[in-house]
Design a protein around this motif. Structure first.
Motif, PDB file in Angstrom:
ATOM      1  N   TYR A  41     108.822  37.709  15.605  1.00  0.00           N
ATOM      2  CA  TYR A  41     108.899  37.185  14.240  1.00  0.00           C
ATOM      3  C   TYR A  41     107.681  36.322  13.964  1.00  0.00           C
ATOM      4  N   GLY A  42     107.434  36.064  12.687  1.00  0.00           N
ATOM      5  CA  GLY A  42     106.330  35.188  12.312  1.00  0.00           C
ATOM      6  C   GLY A  42     105.725  35.623  10.998  1.00  0.00           C
ATOM      7  N   PRO A  43     104.670  34.929  10.535  1.00  0.00           N
ATOM      8  CA  PRO A  43     103.994  35.268   9.286  1.00  0.00           C
ATOM      9  C   PRO A  43     103.526  36.720   9.260  1.00  0.00           C
ATOM     10  N   TRP A  44     103.585  37.318   8.083  1.00  0.00           N
ATOM     11  CA  TRP A  44     103.234  38.713   7.868  1.00  0.00           C
ATOM     12  C   TRP A  44     104.249  39.674   8.488  1.00  0.00           C
ATOM     13  N   GLY A  45     105.462  39.170   8.783  1.00  0.00           N
ATOM     14  CA  GLY A  45     106.473  39.982   9.457  1.00  0.00           C
ATOM     15  C   GLY A  45     107.042  41.097   8.588  1.00  0.00           C
ATOM     16  N   ARG A  46     107.717  42.029   9.246  1.00  0.00           N
ATOM     17  CA  ARG A  46     108.273  43.196   8.566  1.00  0.00           C
ATOM     18  C   ARG A  46     109.434  42.816   7.649  1.00  0.00           C
ATOM     19  N   PRO A  47     109.503  43.412   6.461  1.00  0.00           N
ATOM     20  CA  PRO A  47     110.582  43.098   5.515  1.00  0.00           C
ATOM     21  C   PRO A  47     111.966  43.564   5.947  1.00  0.00           C
ATOM     22  N   ASP A  48     112.051  44.421   6.978  1.00  0.00           N
ATOM     23  CA  ASP A  48     113.366  44.885   7.421  1.00  0.00           C
ATOM     24  C   ASP A  48     113.931  44.027   8.551  1.00  0.00           C
ATOM     25  N   MET A  49     113.190  43.015   8.977  1.00  0.00           N
ATOM     26  CA  MET A  49     113.653  42.162  10.062  1.00  0.00           C
ATOM     27  C   MET A  49     114.468  40.990   9.516  1.00  0.00           C
ATOM     28  N   ALA A  50     115.319  40.428  10.383  1.00  0.00           N
ATOM     29  CA  ALA A  50     116.297  39.426   9.947  1.00  0.00           C
ATOM     30  C   ALA A  50     115.644  38.225   9.272  1.00  0.00           C
ATOM     31  N   LEU A  51     114.583  37.679   9.841  1.00  0.00           N
ATOM     32  CA  LEU A  51     113.970  36.479   9.286  1.00  0.00           C
ATOM     33  C   LEU A  51     113.501  36.716   7.857  1.00  0.00           C
TER      34      LEU A  51
END
Length: 351
Positions: free
Chosen positions: A209-219
Motif C-alpha cells: 500500500y502507499g501513494p499512487w496505489g491501485r484503486p481496487d485495493m482496500a486502502l
C-alpha cells in the motif's frame, strides 16, 4: 527502511508493469540510483488508465508519448527512462525488444492483478500471468539476462493456517486462479533455473500500500468512500488481518536484490530463490480502518459483510531469509504509511 550504500555497477533494468503501482515506484528508485530503466506496460483498463498515465508523467513520459511510442524502433527516453507500450504475451514483439536492447536485469511486475477479478475473467490471468511469463522466461533464456526478479504473491499460501507464513510451507492448495497463476510462475521459474542456469528470484508480495496505489485495493477503496461520505464494505465482519507493507519498504527490498550480484549464487548452484517480502507483522483490518478515519477526520459507515470467495482471514510474512540475505528491514509504520497515502489522495483527487 534505511537505504543501503550503493556501490553496485549501474545496470539497464527492464521493468515490466512500469505504469503500475509497484513498477512505477521501482522505476523511480532505480533511476535515483543511476540505473537505466526500460519501462514496459500495456496500460490495460483493469482500473483507471488516467492514474497509470499520471504515474508515467512523474517519470517524464507524456500521455501522448506513451500512446505513440509503442513500437520497438521509436521508444521515448527521458532521463535514462525509456517507455514502450506492449503486452508481455506478444511473442513476436517482446523478443525483438530483448534483441535490440542491452538488458542486464529483468524485473517482471506485469500481471493481471486482483483475487476477486480472477473469478470473473480467468482468461486474462492465463494470458498475462502464464503465457506472458513464459514469454519473459524464453527471452531471458535466449538473451543472456543476468537475473530475473519477478512478482509472486502471498496469495499462494491459500488457506495456510500456520502463522507467520514461511517459504518452507506447502503452497499446493491455492483458492483463487490468481494465486494459481502465481504458483505457476514459481514452478516455471524453477524449471528454467534448473534447465538453463538462469538466476531467478521470486518475491511473494504481502498487501502493498502507499501513494499512487491501485484503486481496487482496500486502502484506496476505504479512503475514497469516506471522502465521498459513502459506506465502506468490511468483509468477514471485520475479522481480517493483513501484513500491510508500505511501498517504499517493498521497493527498497527489490532494489537490494537487483543491486546484489548473482555470482555467488551461480558458484553455489543456487539459481532459484523464493522470498517473502512483507512488513513482518500482521495488523487487524479494523485498526487499519481506524488510521484512515483519523487521517480523514471522520468515521466511516461500515457495512459488515461475509467473507468473499478466494479471500483469506489472515496473512503474515516471515521475512527472515530476506533479512539474512539482503539486510531487508521494513520500518514504515501503519500510522505513517496511511498518513502518506491520504495526503497523496487528497492532493491528487481534490487539488
Amino acid at each position: 527502511m534505511t537505504n543501503q550504500s550503493n556501490n553496485s555497477v549501474k545496470k539497464t533494468v527492464l521493468v515490466t508493469g512500469a505504469a503500475g503501482f509497484i513498477g512505477f515506484h521501482l522505476a523511480k528508485k532505480l533511476l535515483s540510483e543511476g540505473h537505466s530503466v526500460i519501462g514496459l506496460d500495456n496500460i490495460n483498463d483493469y482500473y483507471d488508465i488516467n492514474l497509470k498515465y499520471a504515474r508515467l508523467l512523474e517519470l517524464g513520459i507524456e500521455k501522448n508519448e506513451a500512446e505513440t511510442y509503442n513500437n520497438l524502433c521509436n521508444s521515448k527516453t527521458h532521463n535514462s527512462f525509456s517507455f514502450i507500450k506492449m503486452n508481455i504475451e506478444d511473442r513476436e514483439a517482446l523478443p525483438i525488444l530483448f534483441k535490440n536492447q542491452d538488458i542486464h536485469i529483468v524485473c517482471n511486475l506485469a500481471a493481471q492483478a486482483g483475487v476477486r477479478y480472477s473469478i470473473e475473467n480467468p482468461e486474462a490471468y492465463v494470458d498475462s500471468n502464464v503465457t506472458g511469463f513464459l514469454n519473459i522466461l524464453e527471452c531471458c533464456r535466449h538473451h543472456n539476462i543476468k537475473h530475473l526478479v519477478y512478482a509472486s504473491s502471498s496469495s499462494v499460501y491459500g488457506l495456510n493456517k500456520k502463522i507467520p507464513f514461511s517459504t518452507d510451507d506447502n503452497v499446493d492448495n491455492p483458492i483463487s486462479l490468481y494465486a494459481a497463476t502465481k504458483k505457476s510462475n514459481e514452478l516455471m521459474a524453477h524449471t528454467y533455473s534448473h534447465l538453463f542456469k538462469i538466476p531467478t528470484t521470486g518475491l511473494r508480495f504481502f498487501t502493498v500500500y502507499g501513494p499512487w496505489g491501485r484503486p481496487d485495493m482496500a486502502l484506496f477503496l476505504f479512503t475514497d468512500a469516506i471522502s465521498k461520505n459513502k459506506p465502506i464494505k468490511v468483509f468477514n465482519n471485520g475479522q481480517m488481518e493483513r501484513d500491510f507493507t508500505y511501498v517504499d519498504d517493498i521497493v527498497e527490498g527489490v532494489t537490494r536484490i537487483i543491486n546484489k550480484e548473482t555470482a555467488e549464487r551461480i558458484q553455489s548452484n543456487k539459481f532459484y530463490k523464493i522470498y517473502n517480502i512483507g512488513n513482518n507483522n500482521s495488523v487487524k483490518l479494523l485498526d487499519f480502518i481506524k488510521e484512515i478515519e483519523i487521517n480523514m477526520g471522520k468515521e466511516a459507515e461500515k457495512l459488515m459483510l461475509p467473507m468473499q470467495p478466494g479471500d483469506v482471514e489472515r496473512t503474515w510474512a516471515n521475512v527472515d531469509d530476506l533479512i539474512k540475505d539482503y539486510d531487508y528491514r521494513p520500518n514504515t509504520s501503519i500510522k505513517n504509511g496511511v498518513k502518506n497515502f491520504v495526503q497523496w489522495y487528497n492532493k491528487y483527487y481534490n487539488s
